[in-house]
Enzyme design. Sequence first.
Site: not given
Ligand code: NAD
Length: 316
Positions: A15, A116, A147
């Site tokens: 995302f 992140a 997490y």
């Molecule tokens: P998301 O799940 O849409 O994106 C995460 C991506 O990482 C996915 O495309 C997934 O396939 C990939 N991924 C997972 N494990 C992997 C691995 N071992 N190797 C390679 N790719 C891998 O989530 P997001 O909302 O886009 O979040 C992105 C980052 O931001 C994450 O690290 C998340 O912890 C952090 N974050 C997001 C939010 C939020 O509200 N969206 C809040 C706090 C932190």
Amino acid sequence: MHTRTRILVTGGAGFLGSHLCEHLLNQGHEVLCVDNFFSCDRQNVEHLLDNRRFELIRHDVTFPLYVEVDAIYNLACPASPVHYQHDPVQTIKTCVHGAINMLGLAKRLRAPIFQASTSEVYGDPEVHPQTEEYWGHVNPIGLRSCYDEGKRCAEALFFAYRRQGGLPVKVGRLFNTYGPRMHPNDGRVVSNFILQALRGEPLTIYGDGSQTRSFCYVDDLIDCMIRFMAAPDDITGPLNMGNPGEFTIRSLAEQVIELTGSRSIILHKALPDDDPKQRRPDITRTTEQLGWTPSVPLREGLTKTIAYFEAMLRKG
Ligand code: NAD
Ligand code: UDP
């Protein structure tokens, strides 16, 4: 970073990652997007595949990666409770081994690296709103610990690399972010409520709905990430990244019902274990150091996100 550079985005098909890749390409950079497609749909970046400055690699960050880049954004990690609790061991490995591998890469390249991190490092906070000085209140063995503790360990690694090798690290603590391309089945509250409202299904509020969250629209968050990377090396964070507007989950449900014109009712379900009761970022430090404040109010962001999910449902 205003000259053209080659930038690695891990989790780049997710995302937030897909929006970040798009913004970096629009700035004229080359983007190397790495993802193992654990929690995303590759459709998120399909529209970028024709761009000659964009490259997509299927790779799991728990394994080393040998590439040549000028900067790294480490976003790889499932972010929704449903996804990260599905395979908790893999979640910890992604947070910890992924951080070690990406920090090793950054060290070899002397490249700035953004992590992140998350508001989950504060756990179920006893300090409100949360400032970066607060050490948090996390259950180390609970359902969310894969997490929360994984991300806390990753922060420790980032600052260890900073202290030991002077690496230019940038740790951002992201609060709940929403917008187009959220995964429809990842169970996060904004996507759940919007899809339920559009389908005329009951909106599922966990618990009594008095718990609060602060929701940041994706464009604001990406702007903050890019400013952080462009800031001098001594701006390392941790910096809170989020919108300080705070809403109860009940009021979010009511706004979604109003904005979609839905006739859905509200259905209460059990509150998951360790669900934080309140969450709001204090962004004073981020504003001072990056000159950033979010600009998209919740109603405006919800309206755009609703339009995205409406179009998605029309396509089927
Ligand atoms: P998301 O799940 O849409 O994106 C995460 C991506 O990482 C996915 O495309 C997934 O396939 C990939 N991924 C997972 N494990 C992997 C691995 N071992 N190797 C390679 N790719 C891998 O989530 P997001 O909302 O886009 O979040 C992105 C980052 O931001 C994450 O690290 C998340 O912890 C952090 N974050 C997001 C939010 C939020 O509200 N969206 C809040 C706090 C932190
Ligand atoms: N939530 C809810 N109904 C849903 C999904 C989530 O009431 O269908 C609640 C959840 O219990 C939490 C809040 O909404 O209190 C935010 O949940 P989300 O999974 O989006 O993110 P997080 O808990 O990680 O902030």
